[in-house]
Design a protein around this motif. Structure first.
Motif, PDB file in Angstrom:
ATOM      1  N   GLY A 147      -3.337  -1.124  -7.026  1.00 31.97           N
ATOM      2  CA  GLY A 147      -3.802  -1.070  -5.637  1.00 31.97           C
ATOM      3  C   GLY A 147      -2.663  -0.918  -4.652  1.00 31.97           C
ATOM      4  O   GLY A 147      -2.779  -0.223  -3.644  1.00 31.97           O
ATOM      5  N   ASN A 150      -1.208   2.519  -3.298  1.00 30.48           N
ATOM      6  CA  ASN A 150      -1.846   3.177  -2.143  1.00 30.48           C
ATOM      7  C   ASN A 150      -2.192   4.636  -2.415  1.00 30.48           C
ATOM      8  O   ASN A 150      -1.994   5.508  -1.563  1.00 30.48           O
ATOM      9  CB  ASN A 150      -0.944   3.059  -0.909  1.00 30.48           C
ATOM     10  N   ASN A 151      -2.671   4.880  -3.602  1.00 27.92           N
ATOM     11  CA  ASN A 151      -3.137   6.228  -3.957  1.00 27.92           C
ATOM     12  C   ASN A 151      -4.582   6.342  -3.475  1.00 27.92           C
ATOM     13  O   ASN A 151      -5.508   5.889  -4.135  1.00 27.92           O
ATOM     14  CB  ASN A 151      -3.040   6.388  -5.478  1.00 27.92           C
ATOM     15  N   ARG A 152      -4.786   6.934  -2.325  1.00 28.84           N
ATOM     16  CA  ARG A 152      -6.088   6.856  -1.651  1.00 28.84           C
ATOM     17  C   ARG A 152      -7.064   7.878  -2.215  1.00 28.84           C
ATOM     18  O   ARG A 152      -7.253   8.964  -1.667  1.00 28.84           O
ATOM     19  CB  ARG A 152      -5.910   7.020  -0.149  1.00 28.84           C
ATOM     20  N   THR A 153      -7.644   7.486  -3.314  1.00 21.73           N
ATOM     21  CA  THR A 153      -8.656   8.322  -3.933  1.00 21.73           C
ATOM     22  C   THR A 153      -9.941   7.509  -4.062  1.00 21.73           C
ATOM     23  O   THR A 153      -9.875   6.299  -4.329  1.00 21.73           O
ATOM     24  CB  THR A 153      -8.188   8.826  -5.317  1.00 21.73           C
TER      25      THR A 153
END
Lengths: 672, 447
Positions: A147, A150-153
């Protein structure tokens, strides 16, 4: 390993995918899950476990230091968290490939380690070593690390949901039917999904409110399209002494008077906005650090400054002097300029030291537009009456400017306090008609609107005043309380700055500063020197090498210290010789035994010396003699049996004391 | 400051106790993850940990909502021994029966001993004997004192037990164990059943009254065989007193009645024949009677020394062979007490039970004890003193016993081992031993 097959591996692969290190994740997952395919297990002692735990801690400390020194922006704080699964993987592997099915608590906690050492030292038979299964905590850490990448998928939440459900399934309470568990978990997933949107909105709201409360938005350093003001706010405007920028000039050159964040042209409800949010991306130069804002016309006229600033979030507005046409030494990912001159940086490190080239004669601002004459409807009458009553409108535009400046200087005073509740409703109108006192935002807004009322295009500008020279730092300091607002008016085909705030505003602001300012300034300077060295002057360390060197240095340093400690601890016992049963067999104490046997009670073969002495003490010797004898007996035992005793020294002492005692005893006997 | 600290520790202790019962092992890991994800995901724009936090929060809320209604129909009866020993694990059983109309599974059983929290006055005035060894900061925050008081006031550590499945109407015996920390009386108040939520994170509790009492005997040390010297003494009431209440079996002869003879020994038939009162005469009994004299006067001695003195007395009471002799336990509490065991009069266990309840006495109590011992000196063959101090009063008492020809074993429990024991002259028949409370077993092995 008390965790379902492939669950841990799935989580590790998920982590690897999230941090863009899929290969690392897959390899680690194979190693972890591979333990199920082999029956070979190692016997890691508690000591081994502690050493490996120490190694993990040093790896984490090393990574933390490296990330603090070499990281960029706020992301460096999450760097350690992101790599935690890899950093503590040795500990997890010790459990998985060890034969104890868990880790000793002493390996995980220093407090437990201390307690265990105490209990073992006390030979506590009831003490049982506890081993804890860390597979689930390790799995949780992997998810948290994933988490923090911050890999916003959108897949993040979906996969997270299934992995967590899998983990909970294996630990569910079988008292309830599976359908209840599934139903509840789906509900939790839905609520969690809704909750995260609420949480994001809540954060935005809290941020907005806290910024308003702290008055940070009035400095205009966050949003290039909007400037909140404290117009209409009651109470005292509090601004801190924090140094927000340092301006270095070339030798003998004066500093720029003002640094601009941006200009705004629409006034509504105590806020200034821009009429167009259009921005243009500025291309970087060949070195990737130079950014040309405008074409340089005459290089001889250029003034050069170096500005040291700090951007905590990695993005923000760069305050520069009017006429800036080039930014050098600016290692950022992106530079954008709004059509109202605001320069926005993104992908920036924590600290920046750009070199700014300024052409003081250049007029880079957008020509006037209709919105530069916009006046809120409710202000028309007020403004008109002021203009007519004070005869501010002149034929010559320059005279008009002078008249306005004179009008404000004569009739208005600078004040950071607004305590009349009437000012809350329409602060600017109250300022113009009744209070006649306010801070720079009042003056700038009123000036801009008055100019517009007289048909002159004008804009509201925010930024900083540069006025405080520091001899210690040999530069100009810009503090948080130097935040300023002024106007810009279009006269004779070019934009001209107009600042009607009474000139004594800086003096008044300075009077409010804390008495501890010199100390905080000195500390700030120290911090600046260190960070400046770290950022600019230190030799470059290759990333991988830095990691390895730091971690190894910490680990080996500790190992060295431990080795030294062990040598110290073991050196003394190492020279000890095994105690021979014949040592001290000719102790002088036996002379006393012989003497007492002749004169008093004889020692029985099975009687210990202490028992015999106690028996003798009851009848044949006095109390003082008995006491001395007991001390001698202790020395005798030491001489005979203590492996750490210096036999020569002890023997001599025993001989001396024995002779003294015997002489005294004989004397007493003769007397009696 | 003390009030704030007391308030803080009291509430933390209460919360901790509540959480220990309401949160499962998995629940603790869950809470840790929730807190960590909240910290890491604080800024929703920086990490995705806030999504993990939201999911966990939703799970937590649902889990808690499943814990509200729990009213099982069960009966419970404790099968605990009447006696236990401090420091020794006590094993007992709980018989539970499912009286409801649905089976119960995955229940956890808690046996309840009411938690006693220190009062504010105790917190301010009572001193942990080892408090001087901790750092100044630790002394200031008084955490060690609170922990010591909690240990002192709560005499046992209980563990919970997983119940087997309970179909309707079935009775099960569940083994339980507890470790009593210190002597005294342990009161069980209730029994609590707990069921966890579907996720296995939190527990719903249901308590029912189930009172019971267990006497925790003092800790005892192994002692070497104790040969107490001393001749047998004439015991006025003979074996009558020693063995049972009633007539002695050792009949010797008949004689004329003398004033003061008890009416129960009148031989009625002889009186009827002779016309004058005749009484039965019994064989006088001579046997050893040892006195175990316990000094309960604390003065400056620490609580640790006092507890160790009780343990020493208990160890001695168990070691002295009471088949052939009597053992008198003499001590002073609110008043002077003398309990006798041996030769069937009373069991050693009774003495241990009495010792389990002995409390420190007032400063002037030693004179009462001296008086009591002096009064009984004529009956005593030998005396074992367990002292907490060694002063003139105590020396005089030992001298007095010696002067009457009674061998004395004096055990002085003291933390100060440096000073030699000064003795009064003429106490040749007295043996002295100083025992350190930290090395009791070692010290007792040498007597």
């Amino acid at each position: 390993m008390n965790i379902p097959v492939l669950l841990l591996a799935s989580v590790i692969v998920f982590w690897g995918w999230q941090i863009d290190q899929l290969l690392v994740g897959v390899i680690l997952a194979i190693i972890m899950e591979g333990a199920r395919l082999t029956k070979t297990r190692w016997d890691f002692s508690d000591h081994d476990q502690r050493r490996i735990a120490d190694l993990c801690i040093y790896l984490m400390i090393g990574t933390l230091i490296y990330s603090l020194i070499g990281g960029k922006g706020s992301g460096r704080f999450f760097m350690v968290i992101t790599w935690i699964p890899l950093l503590i993987s040795p500990l997890a592997l010790v459990q998985i490939y060890g034969n104890k099915n868990g880790l000793n608590l002493a390996a995980l906690s220093l407090l437990a380690r201390k307690k265990q050492a105490q209990r073992l030292q006390q030979n506590d038979n009831n003490y049982q070593r506890k081993y804890y299964d860390i597979s689930y905590p390790y799995m949780a850490l992997c998810l948290l690390s994933a988490g923090s990448a911050n890999n916003r998928t959108p897949w993040f939440y979906i996969i997270l949901f299934f992995l967590v459900a899998w983990a909970f399934w294996s630990k569910r309470n079988t008292r309830y039917p599976s359908s209840i568990f599934v139903g509840l978990f789906i509900c939790a997933g839905v609520f969690g999904y809704i909750g995260q949107h609420w949480l994001q909105e809540l954060q935005q709201l809290v941020e907005q409110k806290s910024m308003e409360w702290a008055g940070l938005d009035s400095q205009g350093d966050r949003d290039p399209f909007q400037a909140n003001t404290a117009i209409g706010s009651l109470g005292t405007l509090k601004l801190s002494n924090n140094i927000v920028a340092r301006v270095f000039t070339e030798k003998g050159m004066p500093p720029p008077d003002l640094l601009r964040n941006g200009s705004y042209n629409i006034f509504s409800r105590s806020k200034w906005y821009v009429s167009s949010k259009e921005v243009r991306a500025i291309a970087a130069g060949p070195d990737g650090k130079t950014w040309d804002i405008q074409k340089t016309v005459n290089k001889d006229r250029l003034l050069r400054y170096k500005i040291g600033i700090q951007l905590t979030t990695g993005e923000g507005l760069l305050a520069v002097p009017k006429g800036t046409n080039q930014l050098a030494d600016l290692p950022v990912e992106e530079v954008e300029q709004g059509i109202f001159s605001a320069i926005r940086l993104s992908g920036a490190p924590l600290r920046l030291y750009p070199k700014v080239s300024v052409d003081p004669t250049a007029d880079n601002d957008l020509p006037p537009m209709d919105s530069d004459l916009h006046i809120p409807d409710h202000m028309h009458m007020v403004l008109q009456s002021i203009i007519s009553q004070n005869n501010l409108k002149r034929v010559n535009q320059s005279d008009t400017l002078k008249a306005i400046e004179t009008y404000f200087n004569r009739n208005y005073t600078y004040s950071l306090v607004q305590d009349d509740p009437k000012s809350k409703k329409n602060g600017l109108e109250f300022f113009l008609t009744q209070s006649h006192a306010g801070h720079c935002e009042y003056f700038a807004s009123a000036t801009v609107l008055l100019l517009r009322m007289m048909g002159l295009p004008a804009r509201y500008v925010t930024g900083w005043a540069v006025s405080e020279y520091s001899e210690l730092e040999d530069c100009y300091l810009v503090r948080s309380r130097h935040a300023h607002a002024w106007g810009m008016v279009y006269i004779n085909n070019h934009w001209q700055e107009i600042d009607t705030t009474p000139p004594n505003w800086l003096t008044l602001e300075t009077e409010q500063s804390s008495p501890f300012r010199p100390i905080s300034d000195f500390l700030s300077w120290c911090r600046y020197q260190i960070t400046s060295w770290l950022d600019n002057d230190r030799p470059e360390i290759p990333t991988a090498a830095g990691w390895i060197v730091l971690a190894l240095a910490l680990y080996l340093g500790n190992k060295f210290l431990r080795m030294k400690r062990q040598v110290r601890e073991t050196s003394e016992p190492a020279v000890l010789e095994p105690v021979s049963h014949k040592r001290g067999i000719k102790s002088d104490f036996y002379k006393i035994e012989h003497f007492l046997s002749e004169n008093g009670t004889k020692r029985y073969p099975s009687e210990t010396l202490s028992k015999w002495l106690n028996r003798t003490g009851q009848s044949h010797i006095n109390e003082e003699q008995l006491h001395n004898l007991l001390s001698l007996l202790e020395l005798h035992y030491k001489y005979r049996f203590d492996p750490q005793c210096d036999t020569d020294l002890c023997g001599r002492e025993l001989q001396r004391l024995t002779q003294t005692w015997l002489a005294q005893a004989k004397l007493d006997r003769d007397k009696s | 400051m003390n009030k704030i600290l007391y308030f803080l520790y009291l509430n933390i202790s209460r919360c901790s106790y509540w959480l220990q019962r309401h949160v499962t092992g998995n629940g603790w890991l869950f809470l840790a993850c929730l807190c960590l994800s909240a910290v890491i995901g604080l800024d929703t724009s920086q990490t995705m940990a806030f999504q993990f936090f939201c999911l966990l929060l939703a799970i937590g809320c649902l889990a808690i909502s499943c814990c509200f209604r729990f009213r099982p129909k069960l009966s419970a009866k404790r099968q605990a021994p009447r006696l236990a020993t401090a420091g020794v694990e006590l094993h007992y059983k709980m018989v539970i029966e499912n009286l409801g109309d649905s089976s119960q599974s995955n229940l956890v059983l808690f046996d309840d001993i009411p938690i006693c929290y220190p009062t504010f006055i105790e917190f301010c005035t009572w001193n942990d004997p080892e408090e001087q060894q901790v750092s100044k900061f630790d002394r200031m925050i008084k955490l060690f004192r609170w922990q010591w008081l909690m240990r002192k006031k709560n005499s046992a550590k209980l563990s919970h037990q997983q119940c087997p499945d309970l179909p309707v109407g079935v009775t099960q015996k569940i083994p339980l164990q507890l470790i009593p920390y210190q002597r005294g009386v342990l009161h069980f108040s209730s029994v609590t059943f707990a069921k966890s939520d579907p996720f296995g994170l939190f527990r719903a509790l249901y308590s029912m009254e189930c009172t019971d009492t267990v006497v925790i005997l003092p800790k005892r040390y192994p002692l070497p065989s104790l040969q107490l010297a001393g001749s047998r003494k004439y015991q006025p009431s003979g074996v009558t007193l020693a063995s049972s209440v009633g007539e002695s079996q050792e009949f010797m002869s008949l004689r004329d009645y003398r004033p003061g003879d008890p009416p129960r020994i009148i031989h009625w038939r002889s009186w009827a024949k002779t016309g004058k009162p005749v009484v039965k005469e019994y064989q006088d009994e001579y046997f050893s009677r040892h006195a175990l004299i316990l000094d309960t006067n604390l003065l400056s001695a620490g609580n640790k020394c006092f507890e160790e003195s009780i343990s020493v007395a208990a160890s001695l009471a168990c070691t002295v062979a009471t088949q052939d002799s009597l053992l008198d336990l003499l001590f002073v509490g609110h008043k002077s007490y003398c309990f006798t065991a041996g030769r069937g009069v009373g069991h050693t266990g009774k003495i241990l039970e009495i010792l389990a309840s002995v409390q420190p006495s007032q400063a002037e109590s030693f004179s009462d004890l001296s008086r009591l011992v002096t009064e009984r000196a004529s009956l005593i063959s030998s005396a074992v003193f367990v002292f907490l101090h060694w002063d003139e009063q105590r020396k005089d008492l030992v001298s007095l016993m010696n002067q009457r020809g009674i061998p004395v074993l004096a055990l002085i429990i003291s933390e100060d081992e440096t000073k030699p024991l000064s003795k009064n002259p003429g106490t040749a028949k007295a043996t002295y031993h100083r025992l350190h409370p930290d090395h009791m077993a070692k010290g007792l092995a040498q007597i």
